[in-house]
Design a protein around this motif. Structure first.
Motif, PDB file in Angstrom:
ATOM      1  N   ALA A  36     115.390  64.075  55.609  1.00  0.00           N
ATOM      2  CA  ALA A  36     115.059  62.653  55.477  1.00  0.00           C
ATOM      3  C   ALA A  36     113.915  62.437  54.491  1.00  0.00           C
ATOM      4  CB  ALA A  36     114.697  62.076  56.844  1.00  0.00           C
ATOM      5  N   VAL A  37     112.893  63.296  54.548  1.00  0.00           N
ATOM      6  CA  VAL A  37     111.770  63.146  53.625  1.00  0.00           C
ATOM      7  C   VAL A  37     112.238  63.293  52.179  1.00  0.00           C
ATOM      8  CG1 VAL A  37     109.588  64.178  52.873  1.00  0.00           C
ATOM      9  CG2 VAL A  37     110.020  63.821  55.297  1.00  0.00           C
TER      10      VAL A  37
ATOM     11  N   ALA B 169      99.617  60.420  53.709  1.00  0.00           N
ATOM     12  CA  ALA B 169     100.165  60.331  52.349  1.00  0.00           C
ATOM     13  C   ALA B 169     101.545  59.672  52.351  1.00  0.00           C
ATOM     14  CB  ALA B 169     100.245  61.725  51.729  1.00  0.00           C
ATOM     15  N   LEU B 170     102.394  60.060  53.296  1.00  0.00           N
ATOM     16  CA  LEU B 170     103.732  59.475  53.367  1.00  0.00           C
ATOM     17  C   LEU B 170     103.668  57.979  53.665  1.00  0.00           C
ATOM     18  CD1 LEU B 170     105.562  62.289  55.383  1.00  0.00           C
ATOM     19  CD2 LEU B 170     105.786  61.806  52.937  1.00  0.00           C
ATOM     20  N   LEU B 171     102.818  57.591  54.593  1.00  0.00           N
ATOM     21  CA  LEU B 171     102.750  56.188  55.009  1.00  0.00           C
ATOM     22  C   LEU B 171     102.141  55.300  53.921  1.00  0.00           C
ATOM     23  CD1 LEU B 171     101.590  56.673  58.719  1.00  0.00           C
ATOM     24  CD2 LEU B 171     103.903  56.226  57.884  1.00  0.00           C
ATOM     25  N   LEU B 172     101.006  55.705  53.394  1.00  0.00           N
ATOM     26  CA  LEU B 172     100.336  54.896  52.373  1.00  0.00           C
ATOM     27  C   LEU B 172     101.140  54.863  51.073  1.00  0.00           C
ATOM     28  CD1 LEU B 172      96.617  55.981  52.931  1.00  0.00           C
ATOM     29  CD2 LEU B 172      97.704  53.836  53.621  1.00  0.00           C
ATOM     30  N   GLY B 173     101.770  55.983  50.750  1.00  0.00           N
ATOM     31  CA  GLY B 173     102.579  56.025  49.537  1.00  0.00           C
ATOM     32  C   GLY B 173     103.744  55.064  49.590  1.00  0.00           C
ATOM     33  N   ALA B 174     104.452  55.024  50.715  1.00  0.00           N
ATOM     34  CA  ALA B 174     105.600  54.130  50.845  1.00  0.00           C
ATOM     35  C   ALA B 174     105.183  52.658  50.736  1.00  0.00           C
ATOM     36  CB  ALA B 174     106.308  54.380  52.174  1.00  0.00           C
ATOM     37  N   LEU B 175     104.084  52.297  51.395  1.00  0.00           N
ATOM     38  CA  LEU B 175     103.625  50.901  51.351  1.00  0.00           C
ATOM     39  C   LEU B 175     103.187  50.490  49.952  1.00  0.00           C
ATOM     40  CD1 LEU B 175     101.585  50.228  54.620  1.00  0.00           C
ATOM     41  CD2 LEU B 175     103.841  49.386  53.992  1.00  0.00           C
ATOM     42  N   SER B 176     102.432  51.343  49.288  1.00  0.00           N
ATOM     43  CA  SER B 176     101.936  50.991  47.954  1.00  0.00           C
ATOM     44  C   SER B 176     103.081  50.868  46.950  1.00  0.00           C
ATOM     45  CB  SER B 176     100.909  52.021  47.474  1.00  0.00           C
ATOM     46  OG  SER B 176     101.476  53.317  47.424  1.00  0.00           O
ATOM     47  N   MET B 177     104.064  51.786  46.997  1.00  0.00           N
ATOM     48  CA  MET B 177     105.191  51.690  46.076  1.00  0.00           C
ATOM     49  C   MET B 177     106.025  50.447  46.343  1.00  0.00           C
ATOM     50  SD  MET B 177     106.488  55.606  45.460  1.00  0.00           S
ATOM     51  CE  MET B 177     106.380  56.158  47.164  1.00  0.00           C
ATOM     52  N   ALA B 178     106.177  50.083  47.611  1.00  0.00           N
ATOM     53  CA  ALA B 178     106.900  48.855  47.946  1.00  0.00           C
ATOM     54  C   ALA B 178     106.235  47.649  47.295  1.00  0.00           C
ATOM     55  CB  ALA B 178     106.968  48.670  49.462  1.00  0.00           C
ATOM     56  N   LEU B 179     104.907  47.573  47.352  1.00  0.00           N
ATOM     57  CA  LEU B 179     104.179  46.449  46.774  1.00  0.00           C
ATOM     58  C   LEU B 179     104.422  46.338  45.272  1.00  0.00           C
ATOM     59  CD1 LEU B 179     102.042  44.202  46.800  1.00  0.00           C
ATOM     60  CD2 LEU B 179     100.283  45.995  46.605  1.00  0.00           C
ATOM     61  N   TRP B 180     104.263  47.451  44.542  1.00  0.00           N
ATOM     62  CA  TRP B 180     104.416  47.393  43.078  1.00  0.00           C
ATOM     63  C   TRP B 180     105.843  47.060  42.677  1.00  0.00           C
ATOM     64  CZ3 TRP B 180      99.737  46.732  42.820  1.00  0.00           C
ATOM     65  CH2 TRP B 180      98.776  47.613  43.303  1.00  0.00           C
ATOM     66  N   LEU B 181     106.826  47.587  43.398  1.00  0.00           N
ATOM     67  CA  LEU B 181     108.226  47.306  43.053  1.00  0.00           C
ATOM     68  C   LEU B 181     108.604  45.863  43.358  1.00  0.00           C
ATOM     69  CD1 LEU B 181     109.834  50.663  44.238  1.00  0.00           C
ATOM     70  CD2 LEU B 181     109.605  49.862  41.882  1.00  0.00           C
TER      71      LEU B 181
ATOM     72  N   SER C 298     112.389  47.482  49.319  1.00  0.00           N
ATOM     73  CA  SER C 298     112.765  47.392  50.734  1.00  0.00           C
ATOM     74  C   SER C 298     113.036  48.762  51.329  1.00  0.00           C
ATOM     75  CB  SER C 298     114.003  46.498  50.888  1.00  0.00           C
ATOM     76  OG  SER C 298     113.739  45.191  50.402  1.00  0.00           O
ATOM     77  N   LEU C 299     113.593  49.669  50.523  1.00  0.00           N
ATOM     78  CA  LEU C 299     113.822  51.034  50.998  1.00  0.00           C
ATOM     79  C   LEU C 299     112.492  51.743  51.275  1.00  0.00           C
ATOM     80  CD1 LEU C 299     116.776  52.068  48.647  1.00  0.00           C
ATOM     81  CD2 LEU C 299     116.866  51.797  51.131  1.00  0.00           C
ATOM     82  N   ASN C 300     111.470  51.449  50.501  1.00  0.00           N
ATOM     83  CA  ASN C 300     110.144  52.017  50.766  1.00  0.00           C
ATOM     84  C   ASN C 300     109.584  51.527  52.095  1.00  0.00           C
ATOM     85  OD1 ASN C 300     108.766  53.768  48.577  1.00  0.00           O
ATOM     86  ND2 ASN C 300     109.836  52.220  47.382  1.00  0.00           N
ATOM     87  N   VAL C 301     109.826  50.258  52.418  1.00  0.00           N
ATOM     88  CA  VAL C 301     109.384  49.729  53.718  1.00  0.00           C
ATOM     89  C   VAL C 301     110.109  50.451  54.849  1.00  0.00           C
ATOM     90  CG1 VAL C 301     109.326  47.684  55.192  1.00  0.00           C
ATOM     91  CG2 VAL C 301     108.784  47.479  52.760  1.00  0.00           C
ATOM     92  N   MET C 302     111.400  50.696  54.668  1.00  0.00           N
ATOM     93  CA  MET C 302     112.169  51.423  55.675  1.00  0.00           C
ATOM     94  C   MET C 302     111.657  52.857  55.814  1.00  0.00           C
ATOM     95  SD  MET C 302     115.944  50.000  54.586  1.00  0.00           S
ATOM     96  CE  MET C 302     116.818  51.097  55.699  1.00  0.00           C
ATOM     97  N   ALA C 303     111.286  53.477  54.704  1.00  0.00           N
ATOM     98  CA  ALA C 303     110.733  54.835  54.756  1.00  0.00           C
ATOM     99  C   ALA C 303     109.422  54.848  55.542  1.00  0.00           C
ATOM    100  CB  ALA C 303     110.504  55.359  53.338  1.00  0.00           C
TER     101      ALA C 303
END
Length: 508
Positions: A263-264, A322-334, A440-445
């Motif tokens: 999954a990762v 790292a996994l949690l903060l990375g997913a949220l930050s990428m979601a914001l920029w996208l 949206s996929l980053n939010v799901m991650a």
């Protein structure tokens, strides 16, 4: 005096196997905007360009699925050497290609190498690394991948000024050089001690551990003997229960852990990062950036620079944050990129172009999209880029590690193939909406990792079992530091003479 060959230098060198992934990414992204490539291959667009790009991932799936059996039989390092031979063959076919079919064939063969090296490099690194710096050691492959992208892109960028077919043939030939260096250098490197143990080569296990852990090859060092004891106990346990790796991969006890590694890797693709890498030229053209080749080069430099903090801090701050903060930050920029394209863009009036949606006469908006692209890449480089490779090798025990990592890596390449194939036509058909999908996929991650990903930092690979059997919900962030390390306790017992360890003490 620091020895030249140590855990750091060995891991950094073997990471060249992952740098080849970077060479592939920019060997393709660097030519998309050049007229030489477009003219020779008859301006491939949409699904045709997707087939060319995704051919590497198609071969990588096959390589990753075979890495488990080959890595267990011939060792991690010998299988990586075999992969480098395939890479050289693939590079030769690409540089000599007379059309799309031959180019695709070469990329498939090179992809088999990528599948092998991407699976076995982090496995080898994690098996030779001390527990306290395992994350840092495995993160070298992330830095190597970023360096591979940057180096090959600048080679490609420089060659783009050659007004002939050499503008793309020369870089595709040059990418064979690091594979040759890796093939030759591996002859001087040790085998994985855990692979040696699986083959009952116990004296070599002790010698390799002493070589990797002490400056004077001290086989009587308590910490060396303690790690030897842990590996010995693990192998004995596996043989007592007559572990069958293929069946155990699907067992209820291991299923969750195997799926987590897969999954990762899948989420790392669905973050949209490889889209930003492979097709950044298309994205910047759509955003109205005129000097898109130079802007792409800056992005690749950012990718390298932001990987360095991850190497330094991943063992201090851990994998889960790292996994949690990375997913949220990428979601914001996208989300920002998609919103700006939606608000200020318009249909492209010119036909037969990769981008059907353009921003024109809004320089501030174009620069903002460029900045968001850089921030997306930087966010990925410092979080998911290293952790996705660390995690897949950490969360499973030795007896199924190589096969589990192979499945995880194959999952990565399966989704890489799907995205590389479908993104060019999707950019033409749904344009800005694609960025909302990836955001949206980053939010799901983020949601998935919150509930499913435990913290594994600073534990021995054998102690990871305790984390998954601990019983505490993963979202409570059990860090593995609440109880003393078993390895430290073993070392203390050996040092005080309570426990005797050695290669002649085997009972099997």
């Amino acid at each position: 005096m620091v020895r030249v060959l140590n855990v750091y230098t060995i891991s950094a060198f073997v990471a060249i196997g992952v740098a080849l992934i970077g060479f592939d990414i920019s060997s393709m992204s660097g030519v998309l905007g050049t007229h030489q490539y477009q003219d020779f291959y008859r301006n491939p667009l949409g699904i045709r360009q997707g087939l060319i790009t995704s051919a590497m991932a198609a071969g990588s799936i096959a390589g990753a699925l075979s890495a488990g059996a080959l890595g267990n039989r011939f060792s991690r390092k010998v299988t990586i050497q075999g992969g480098t031979v395939l890479w050289c063959i693939g590079s030769a076919l690409q540089s000599a290609s007379n059309g799309v079919p031959m180019l695709v064939c070469g990329r498939v063969i090179s992809g088999i190498c990528i599948g092998l090296t991407a699976s076995l490099t982090p496995t080898y690194q994690s098996e030779i690394a001390p527990r306290k710096i395992r994350g840092r050691i495995v993160s070298f492959q992330s830095l190597a991948g970023s360096l591979g992208i940057m180096i090959q892109y600048f080679i490609q960028y420089g060659c783009s000024f050659i007004d002939s077919e050499a503008s793309f043939r020369l870089p595709w030939a040059i990418q064979a050089v690091p594979a040759v260096v890796l093939f030759v250098g591996l002859f001087w490197f040790p085998y994985s001690p855990r692979w040696l143990a699986s083959k009952d080569r116990w004296e070599e296990v002790l010698c390799v551990l002493a070589y990797l852990r002490t400056p004077n090859n001290d086989i009587n060092n308590p910490h060396v003997l303690a790690e030897y004891k842990e590996i010995e106990d693990q192998i004995r346990f596996e043989r007592e229960i007559r572990a069958q790796p293929i069946r155990e991969l699907l067992s209820p006890k291991m299923r969750k852990r195997v799926f987590l590694g897969m999954a990762v890797q899948i989420w790392s693709q669905l973050t949209g990062m490889n889209v930003m890498m492979y097709y950044i030229v298309y994205i910047l053209q759509s955003a109205g950036i005129t000097s898109f080749m130079l802007a792409s080069a800056i992005q690749y430099v950012i990718n390298v620079v932001m990987t360095i903090p991850a190497i330094l801090w991943v063992d201090k701050y851990g994998r889960r944050p790292a996994l949690l903060l990375g997913a949220l930050s990428m979601a914001l920029w996208l989300y920002l990129i998609g919103g700006l394209l939606m608000q200020y863009g318009q249909p492209n009036p010119v036909m037969n172009q990769p981008s059907t949606w353009l921003i024109m006469d809004h320089p501030a908006v174009s620069r903002t999209i460029l900045a968001c692209s850089y921030l997306t890449v930087g966010s990925f480089a410092v979080t998911w880029a290293p952790v996705s490779w660390i995690y897949q090798a950490e969360v499973v025990p030795l007896r199924i590690r190589v096969r589990s990592v192979s499945l995880s890596t194959a999952s990565n390449w399966a989704f890489n193939y799907l995205l590389a194939l479908t993104v060019p036509p999707l950019l033409r058909s749904i344009s800005w909406r694609l960025f909302f999908i990836f955001a949206s996929l980053n939010v799901m991650a983020f949601v998935h990792m919150w509930f499913a990903a435990p913290e594994t930092k600073q534990r021995t690979l054998e102690e990871i079992d305790e984390i998954f059997e601990h019983g505490e919900p993963f979202w409570k962030s059990f860090t593995g530091t609440k109880t003393p390390s078993r390895l430290e306790q073993l070392a203390k017992d050996i040092e005080t003479g309570k426990l005797k360890i050695g290669p002649n003490a085997q009972s099997f």
